[in-house]
Design a protein around this motif. Structure first.
Motif, mmCIF file in Angstrom:
data_model
loop_
_atom_site.group_PDB
_atom_site.id
_atom_site.type_symbol
_atom_site.label_atom_id
_atom_site.label_comp_id
_atom_site.label_asym_id
_atom_site.label_seq_id
_atom_site.Cartn_x
_atom_site.Cartn_y
_atom_site.Cartn_z
ATOM 1 N N ILE A 144 0.806 -1.217 0.000
ATOM 2 C CA ILE A 144 0.000 0.000 0.000
ATOM 3 C C ILE A 144 0.849 1.282 0.000
ATOM 4 O O ILE A 144 0.501 2.238 -0.683
ATOM 5 C CB ILE A 144 -1.007 -0.035 1.169
ATOM 6 C CG1 ILE A 144 -2.076 -1.072 0.833
ATOM 7 C CG2 ILE A 144 -1.641 1.309 1.418
ATOM 8 C CD1 ILE A 144 -3.048 -1.337 1.909
ATOM 9 N N PRO A 145 1.981 1.329 0.712
ATOM 10 C CA PRO A 145 2.813 2.539 0.614
ATOM 11 C C PRO A 145 3.229 2.869 -0.817
ATOM 12 O O PRO A 145 3.333 4.048 -1.171
ATOM 13 C CB PRO A 145 4.021 2.196 1.471
ATOM 14 C CG PRO A 145 3.501 1.283 2.486
ATOM 15 C CD PRO A 145 2.473 0.463 1.787
ATOM 16 N N LEU A 146 3.442 1.853 -1.642
ATOM 17 C CA LEU A 146 3.792 2.145 -3.034
ATOM 18 C C LEU A 146 2.581 2.635 -3.810
ATOM 19 O O LEU A 146 2.720 3.382 -4.788
ATOM 20 C CB LEU A 146 4.387 0.911 -3.702
ATOM 21 C CG LEU A 146 5.825 0.610 -3.297
ATOM 22 C CD1 LEU A 146 6.285 -0.686 -3.909
ATOM 23 C CD2 LEU A 146 6.743 1.733 -3.724
ATOM 24 N N LEU A 147 1.411 2.233 -3.364
ATOM 25 C CA LEU A 147 0.177 2.773 -3.938
ATOM 26 C C LEU A 147 0.114 4.275 -3.669
ATOM 27 O O LEU A 147 -0.275 5.057 -4.528
ATOM 28 C CB LEU A 147 -1.009 2.065 -3.287
ATOM 29 C CG LEU A 147 -2.420 2.260 -3.810
ATOM 30 C CD1 LEU A 147 -2.576 1.528 -5.108
ATOM 31 C CD2 LEU A 147 -3.416 1.745 -2.798
ATOM 32 N N GLU A 148 0.557 4.650 -2.488
ATOM 33 C CA GLU A 148 0.600 6.079 -2.166
ATOM 34 C C GLU A 148 1.596 6.807 -3.030
ATOM 35 O O GLU A 148 1.366 7.942 -3.449
ATOM 36 C CB GLU A 148 1.000 6.266 -0.701
ATOM 37 C CG GLU A 148 -0.091 5.985 0.286
ATOM 38 C CD GLU A 148 0.454 6.123 1.684
ATOM 39 O OE1 GLU A 148 0.785 7.249 2.071
ATOM 40 O OE2 GLU A 148 0.574 5.106 2.377
ATOM 41 N N VAL A 149 2.744 6.159 -3.294
ATOM 42 C CA VAL A 149 3.739 6.789 -4.159
ATOM 43 C C VAL A 149 3.155 6.982 -5.546
ATOM 44 O O VAL A 149 3.347 8.024 -6.176
ATOM 45 C CB VAL A 149 5.019 5.924 -4.213
ATOM 46 C CG1 VAL A 149 6.005 6.513 -5.197
ATOM 47 C CG2 VAL A 149 5.658 5.834 -2.843
ATOM 48 N N ALA A 150 2.407 5.980 -5.999
ATOM 49 C CA ALA A 150 1.780 6.102 -7.319
ATOM 50 C C ALA A 150 0.774 7.249 -7.328
ATOM 51 O O ALA A 150 0.582 7.911 -8.343
ATOM 52 C CB ALA A 150 1.098 4.789 -7.690
ATOM 53 N N ALA A 151 0.142 7.489 -6.188
ATOM 54 C CA ALA A 151 -0.827 8.583 -6.099
ATOM 55 C C ALA A 151 -0.164 9.878 -5.668
ATOM 56 O O ALA A 151 -0.837 10.828 -5.286
ATOM 57 C CB ALA A 151 -1.920 8.218 -5.112
ATOM 58 N N ASN A 152 1.169 9.894 -5.715
ATOM 59 C CA ASN A 152 1.942 11.066 -5.350
ATOM 60 C C ASN A 152 1.672 11.554 -3.922
ATOM 61 O O ASN A 152 1.675 12.751 -3.652
ATOM 62 C CB ASN A 152 1.701 12.192 -6.340
ATOM 63 C CG ASN A 152 3.005 12.662 -6.952
ATOM 64 O OD1 ASN A 152 4.047 12.583 -6.286
ATOM 65 N ND2 ASN A 152 2.953 13.110 -8.170
#
Lengths: 260, 361
Positions: A144-152
């Motif tokens: 999920i943290p990488l999902l946040e990175v994808a969502a900037n």
């Protein structure tokens, strides 16, 4: 031979009774790990479990942010599950967000657009699976943290996305398995992990041994299984605590000190 | 079981003899991975072979000491010796100047029993000239294979300028660029030269990025930009035959952002200086005088496998052998403030009495 012999983790989640339907139907399982100990092996275990079930109505949608398909294919093959074959037969849908998400990084999509696009893809995949008469679909979100990175970095969009997925799946009795990093959320970003933990029905925390690194015990695991409403007998024994040792072809789970 | 300790298994010998027919500087590892050397023989051993191709290596700097440069220099020099393309990015104005400080391969091999390097050099020359006449080829084969994968670098002897002429070396300064997109594009074009196709690997690229997120750069306050740069760097690496070593000062990032960086890494190391005249530490550790710093291994790359590699120790001392060669050694006694134990409540017990420090957990 039925290779799905249950272990401590399966019992803690509630997989131990093969006559009952999967305990994860309509529920959200959250795995939390930290830098020292990766929780990816829990995902591999559950993924194998979902795919090697004899029910033809099982299917998995895998949203991979942290590793490529090649990696998962190799890991799962050693566990006795051929992802490429499962993908060809339509039981396994893989979204490679690691390479895919980055290639349109320079494109016109906004932060929100990435997640909206991803959600649309999931919805389409879900609809396609329903038409193929797959009644129990598991959605696995890797990292999920990488999902946040994808969502900037916009937590609200990530939360919206997760809520949407949760609604989509709880309506039709699907389950979600998500991997999160506990140590990332320490101070100001607390809301996301608290909301996630609140939503989760089963929470699995993976961490290193408190006594330090060991060769024969790779870490410890806490499983918190929230009771299903109306089942009073499930109120007891909700928290399980045990150690694990990861091997190529599976993971050994055992209570602290009970390993032969 | 065997996979968890490949160093002791009988497979390691086969790898070292097999790779001689392949491209120099590459070594096949378990699970279909290929290793390149970190440039420090001891670090390769600690990491069970080296850096696997396609992995992202993060090094956490000591904000007050340049120890991460030691790792970067050896990593880059090793690439030059193997003729591998190299991309170096740093926040300095003249990144090419850094190339002048790269150490050149030393003439003496990693052999601790011999102490006079000049004598050994002479001996080697004779061995080279008359090698075919000597029956004792076992040792020379050993040296040869060592030479191919990993060299010892003499930190006091820089590469000659003319050495760089035929090499593929790119340098980027990240000081003035307002966003990371320039660096991203440079990395993308660099990595497109070493694409991964499942056949034989002809060459491996090395990317060294020094002090990403350094405060003098404009991008240092764009946390999410840097994270998404790392993410796309990782994804590009996965589809190419290259390794990126990125150093960063974790103390200058928010703790939660720093953790995010650490989660991104396939291999995570940290370096620390040791205080000059710390009498307590000097009493606690043997060979304190020769140490220049400490290296911590936090994460070893797990590519194509779910089994974690457990190193024998997590803290190693960085020493300079004969003031020239970088060696890493296990600590004979654990330091009191070992960072791996700091997050647990139980360390209080260990640090209470220095005697328990030698216990192996």
């Amino acid at each position: 031979m039925d290779r799905l012999t249950s272990n401590l983790l399966d019992e803690a989640i509630g997989f131990d009774d093969p006559t009952k339907p999967s305990p994860l139907i309509g529920r959200l399982l959250l795995v939390e790990d930290c830098v020292e100990t990766s929780g990816a092996f829990v995902l591999h275990h559950l993924l194998k479990r979902a795919l090697s079930s004899r029910h033809a109505s099982n299917a998995v949608i895998f949203i991979a942010f942290s590793q490529s398909f090649v990696h998962y294919d190799r890991v799962l093959r050693k566990l006795g599950c051929n992802l490429a074959a499962q993908r060809d037969s339509g039981r396994f849908v893989f979204f490679d967000m690691l390479t895919l998400g980055c290639s349109d990084r320079s494109g016109k999509e906004t932060d929100e657009g990435v997640l909206v696009g991803l959600y649309c893809k999931i919805q389409r995949a879900v609809n396609a699976l329903i038409q193929e008469n797959k009644r129990h679909v598991t959605i696995v979100i890797d990292d999920i943290p990488l999902l946040e990175v994808a969502a900037n970095g916009s937590i609200n969009h990530v939360l919206d996305f997760l809520h949407y997925c949760h609604t989509l799946t709880s309506e039709i009795g699907f389950s979600i398995i998500a991997l999160n990093h506990e140590d990332v959320y320490m101070d100001i970003e607390r809301p996301l992990i608290l909301q996630m933990e609140y939503l989760a029905d089963v929470l699995i925390k993976v961490g290193p041994l408190a006594t330090g690194i060991a060769k024969d015990v790779h870490g410890q695991l806490t499983v918190l299984n929230k009771p299903v409403e109306g089942l009073q007998d499930k109120l007891r024994n909700r928290v399980h605590n045990f150690h694990f040792y990861i091997k190529e072809n599976g993971t050994e789970f055992f209570y602290s000190g009970s390993r032969a | 079981m065997a996979a968890t300790k490949p160093r002791t298994s009988s497979f390691s010998r086969n790898f070292s003899s097999a790779h001689s027919s392949k491209t120099p500087g590459l070594k096949h590892g378990p699970n279909g991975t290929t290793f390149i050397s970190s440039g420090i023989p001891d670090l390769d051993k600690i990491l069970c072979g080296g850096f696997p191709l396609g992995s992202l290596v993060l090094v956490m700097e000591d904000a007050e000491a340049p120890h991460h440069m030691l790792l970067l220099r050896n990593f880059m020099s090793q690439g030059l010796v193997h003729n591998q393309p190299l991309l170096y990015a740093s926040p300095s104005r003249d990144p090419r100047g850094f190339l002048g400080t790269l150490p050149s391969p030393g003439t003496s091999k990693d052999d601790k029993s011999r102490d006079n390097s000049t004598e050994q050099e002479k001996g080697l020359r004779i061995a080279w000239q008359y090698k075919k006449y000597f029956g004792d080829d076992q040792e020379s084969a050993n040296i040869d294979s060592k030479y191919e994968f990993c060299n010892d670098f003499d930190l006091r002897r820089p590469f000659d300028r003319h050495f760089f002429s035929g090499k593929h070396v790119e340098c980027v300064s990240i000081l003035d660029s307002s966003s990371l997109s320039t660096l991203h594009d440079r990395c993308a074009t660099f990595l497109s030269q070493v694409p991964r196709n499942d056949g034989n690997i002809s060459s491996a690229g090395r990317i060294a990025i020094q002090s990403l997120s350094a405060p003098q750069c404009d991008h240092s306050n764009m946390e999410w930009e840097m994270l998404s740069f790392l993410r796309s760097l990782k994804s590009m690496l996965r589809s190419s035959n290259a390794v990126a070593v990125v150093t960063f000062p974790p103390s200058l990032l928010l703790p939660s952002i720093s953790k995010r960086w650490q989660h991104m890494a396939d291999t995570l190391l940290s370096v620390r200086a040791i205080p000059d005249e710390d009498k307590e530490l000097a009493k606690l550790l043997t060979g304190y005088q020769d140490m220049v710093g400490l290296l911590n291994v936090h994460k070893v790359a797990q590519i194509n496998t779910q089994v974690p590699k457990i190193p024998e120790a997590t803290t190693f001392s960085i020493k300079l052998q004969k003031r020239r060669y970088l060696v890493l050694e296990c600590l004979n006694q654990a330091p009191i403030d070992g960072s791996s134990g700091s997050s647990y409540g139980s360390t209080g017990n260990c640090s209470g009495s220095s005697k328990t420090g030698s216990l192996e957990f």
